[in-house]
Scaffold this motif. Structure first.
Motif, short mmCIF file in Angstrom:
data_model
loop_
_atom_site.label_atom_id
_atom_site.label_comp_id
_atom_site.label_asym_id
_atom_site.label_seq_id
_atom_site.Cartn_x
_atom_site.Cartn_y
_atom_site.Cartn_z
N ILE A 183 0.84 -1.19 0.00
CA ILE A 183 0.00 0.00 0.00
C ILE A 183 0.88 1.24 0.00
O ILE A 183 1.87 1.32 0.73
CB ILE A 183 -0.94 0.02 1.22
CG1 ILE A 183 -1.89 -1.17 1.19
CG2 ILE A 183 -1.73 1.32 1.28
CD1 ILE A 183 -2.91 -1.15 0.09
N SER A 184 0.52 2.22 -0.81
CA SER A 184 1.16 3.55 -0.79
C SER A 184 0.07 4.61 -0.77
O SER A 184 -0.99 4.43 -1.39
CB SER A 184 2.08 3.74 -2.00
OG SER A 184 1.34 3.62 -3.21
N VAL A 185 0.33 5.70 -0.05
CA VAL A 185 -0.65 6.77 0.14
C VAL A 185 -0.06 8.07 -0.38
O VAL A 185 1.07 8.43 -0.03
CB VAL A 185 -1.04 6.92 1.63
CG1 VAL A 185 -2.08 8.02 1.79
CG2 VAL A 185 -1.57 5.61 2.17
N HIS A 186 -0.82 8.76 -1.23
CA HIS A 186 -0.43 10.08 -1.74
C HIS A 186 -1.34 11.12 -1.08
O HIS A 186 -2.55 11.16 -1.34
CB HIS A 186 -0.58 10.12 -3.27
CG HIS A 186 0.36 9.21 -3.98
ND1 HIS A 186 1.72 9.46 -4.08
CD2 HIS A 186 0.16 8.03 -4.60
CE1 HIS A 186 2.30 8.49 -4.76
NE2 HIS A 186 1.37 7.59 -5.07
N PHE A 187 -0.73 11.96 -0.22
CA PHE A 187 -1.52 12.93 0.55
C PHE A 187 -0.74 14.23 0.62
O PHE A 187 0.40 14.27 1.09
CB PHE A 187 -1.79 12.38 1.95
CG PHE A 187 -2.55 13.33 2.84
CD1 PHE A 187 -3.86 13.67 2.55
CD2 PHE A 187 -1.94 13.90 3.94
CE1 PHE A 187 -4.55 14.54 3.36
CE2 PHE A 187 -2.61 14.78 4.76
CZ PHE A 187 -3.93 15.11 4.46
N ASP A 188 -1.34 15.30 0.13
CA ASP A 188 -0.76 16.63 0.22
C ASP A 188 -1.44 17.36 1.37
O ASP A 188 -2.66 17.64 1.29
CB ASP A 188 -0.97 17.42 -1.08
CG ASP A 188 -0.19 16.78 -2.22
OD1 ASP A 188 0.88 16.20 -1.95
OD2 ASP A 188 -0.65 16.85 -3.37
N PRO A 189 -0.74 17.67 2.47
CA PRO A 189 -1.39 18.34 3.61
C PRO A 189 -2.00 19.67 3.19
O PRO A 189 -1.33 20.51 2.58
CB PRO A 189 -0.23 18.55 4.60
CG PRO A 189 0.77 17.52 4.22
CD PRO A 189 0.67 17.38 2.74
N PRO A 190 -3.29 19.87 3.43
CA PRO A 190 -3.95 21.10 2.99
C PRO A 190 -3.74 22.30 3.89
O PRO A 190 -4.23 23.38 3.61
CB PRO A 190 -5.43 20.69 2.97
CG PRO A 190 -5.54 19.69 4.05
CD PRO A 190 -4.23 18.95 4.07
N GLY A 191 -3.04 22.11 5.03
CA GLY A 191 -2.91 23.21 5.97
C GLY A 191 -4.13 23.32 6.87
O GLY A 191 -4.84 22.35 7.11
#
Length: 540
Positions: free
Chosen positions: A449-457
């Motif tokens: 499993i890999s997760v792509h997540f850009d923190p939105p602030g």
């Protein structure tokens, strides 16, 4: 015969009732007489009816006897016809026998054909079964081979992780040894200079006594001249406060300058270390950290922020790389940013001797120190697991601060070697502004499993963000775990499941009800068997 038997039985009952009536009359039992008389009259009536029935039956018998004699007379007339009918029946039976034999021969032929067909079908089924076993064996071999490959990949990944952990532990141990050596050297230097400090303390006490004596003499002189001692003391106190304020400003200037020099040196060190690391990767070797001269202020800061700011207190046997590592640790402790929030200070040549009074304003310095203390306190509470409560007028938010849609990430009916993606939406369900940060995933899922997540602030209440989960199955096994996040109000997780293909058989009826029926009737009911899974299966 039945009628005569019935008449005899009624006559006996009537005689018995008459005897009972006589006995009761003799006994004078008036109460039982009506009942017995009613029974006697009833029996008389039935006896008369049976006698009438006997006459009727006798008449019918005579009529039947007459009819029988007439039938026998008619039979004699048609005797020839009866013989002819019997002969025709015999011929018909012979025809029926021939038909039965022909039908039996036909059935035997049909049975032979059915047996041949059954044998051919059995041969086909045996062939199909062998092919199925061969295909199943091949699938099992492929699965075993894939499992071995996955196990090999897993072992290699675990070996790499263990090597990395061992290297990090070795590096940490060496770092701690260098720091311990630096601390021991510093302790030795402090012990050697303790006598000098005691001498300085004695001298300071002697100076303080001399200053008191001079003050007493000055007071006596002022009183002798007729002056105001209190006013003179206030003036001297004011002068001392001004002197202390100037010294405080001077020390703060020195501290600011030392911090700027320290940050500038750390930036240069980082750039040089990056350049050396790039060159080392190109050569396949690792370069040591660059050595640069340190100022006394930097040395005092690197050695733990003690009050010994003099350069004489720094032992000469402490290597420069140890001082730089101590300085790096102090930077991590104070959370000094290597890049400025606003450009200009690091991009321009700044004259450290031309610091205006606004930059060293005590109020601004106090505000900065207070802000720093508050941020450090919040960071300590966050690391200790103490999170602030989400409060609005009259309500307190309880439970998870973020809701995911869907609530569970489920990859079902997957094939080994394929790639699957799912998009998940996180919604801020708290009552105030919040943020979300990805912590990681369960250990058993890291290889697949890999997760792509850009923190939105920072996110207002009700706002949403997205992240993508990618699943690359390498083994045909079901997996379970979770994707872990942390928010301002605490940690939370989204469950994750990966299920293999399976067969799910179910009937459309739990009870077969034929209802009402009569003997000899045939009733049929249809039942449906459905496979709602993704894997085919055989059944019987």
């Amino acid at each position: 015969s039945a009628c005569r038997l019935r008449i005899k039985m009624l006559a006996k009952q009537l005689d018995h009732v008459d005897m009972e009536i006589e006995k009761e009359e003799e006994a004078g039992n008036v109460a039982a007489l009506p009942r017995l008389q009613a029974a006697s009259s009833r029996l008389c009536t039935e006896l008369e009816r049976e006698k009438e029935l006997e006459l009727t039956i006798a008449l019918k018998l005579k009529q039947n006897m007459l009819e029988m004699w007439q039938i026998e007379t008619e039979q004699g007339k048609y005797e020839a016809l009866r013989d002819q009918v019997e002969k025709e029946e015999e011929e018909l039976q012979a025809q029926y026998q021939e038909q039965r034999e022909a039908r039996a021969r036909k059935e035997r032929f049909t049975a032979l054909q059915a047996e041949a067909k059954r044998r051919s079908q059995q041969i086909k089924e045996e062939k199909a079964r062998k092919e199925y076993e061969e295909r199943k064996k091949k699938i099992l071999e492929d699965a075993k081979r894939n499992h071995e490959k996955a196990a090999c990949f897993l072992k290699q990944s675990i070996a790499r992780v263990r090597d990395r952990i061992a290297k990090e532990e070795e590096k940490t141990r060496e770092h701690m040894e260098r720091r311990m050596q630096a601390v021991l050297s510093l302790k030795t230097s402090i012990t050697s200079n303790r006598e000098k400090l005691q001498t300085l303390q004695v001298l300071n006490k002697a100076k303080a006594l001399e200053a008191e004596k001079e003050e007493m003499k000055m007071r006596e002189a002022i009183l002798a001249e007729g002056g105001n001692v209190f006013l003179h003391e206030r003036l001297r106190k004011h002068e001392k406060e001004e002197q202390a304020f100037r010294e405080l400003q001077k020390s703060r200037k020195i501290e600011i300058v030392s911090r700027i020099l320290q940050e500038k040196a750390s930036v240069q060190q980082q750039r040089k270390s990056q350049s050396h690391s790039k060159a080392g990767k190109a050569r396949g070797e690792a370069e040591p950290y660059p050595e640069e001269p340190c100022t006394p202020a930097q040395v005092s800061t690197a050695l733990g922020g003690n009050c010994f700011t003099s350069a004489s207190l720094v032992p000469e046997n402490i290597s420069r790389d140890v001082l730089w590592e101590s300085a790096d640790d102090e930077e991590e402790k104070d959370k000094t940013l290597l890049e400025p929030e606003f450009p200009g200070l690091w991009d321009q040549e700044y004259d450290l001797h031309k610091i205006s009074r606004e930059e060293v304003d005590p109020i601004q310095l106090a505000v900065r120190a207070t802000t720093k203390e508050v941020s450090e306190k919040k960071m300590e509470e966050f690391q200790a697991g103490i999170f602030p409560k989400q409060m609005v007028p009259g309500h307190e938010h309880k439970g998870c601060a973020f809701h995911s849609r869907p609530s569970c990430i489920h990859f079902k009916d997957f094939d080994v070697g394929q790639i699957y993606k799912k998009k998940i939406i996180l919604t801020n369900a708290s009552y105030s502004v919040n943020y979300c940060k990805l912590v990681g995933i369960s250990e058993c899922l890291k290889d697949f499993i890999s997760v792509h997540f850009d923190p939105p602030g920072k996110m207002s209440s009700g706002m949403s963000c997205e992240f993508v989960v990618i699943f690359k199955p390498m083994i045909n096994e079901s997996l379970e775990g979770e994707v872990m996040f942390v928010a301002q109000t605490g940690s939370f997780s989204v469950p994750l499941k990966c299920t293999v293909k399976s067969c799910i058989l179910a009937l459309d009826k739990e009870l077969i009800d034929f209802g009402s029926h009569v003997v000899g009737e045939t009733i049929s009911r249809a039942i449906s068997l459905r496979n709602s899974g993704a894997l085919g299966t055989r059944f019987k």
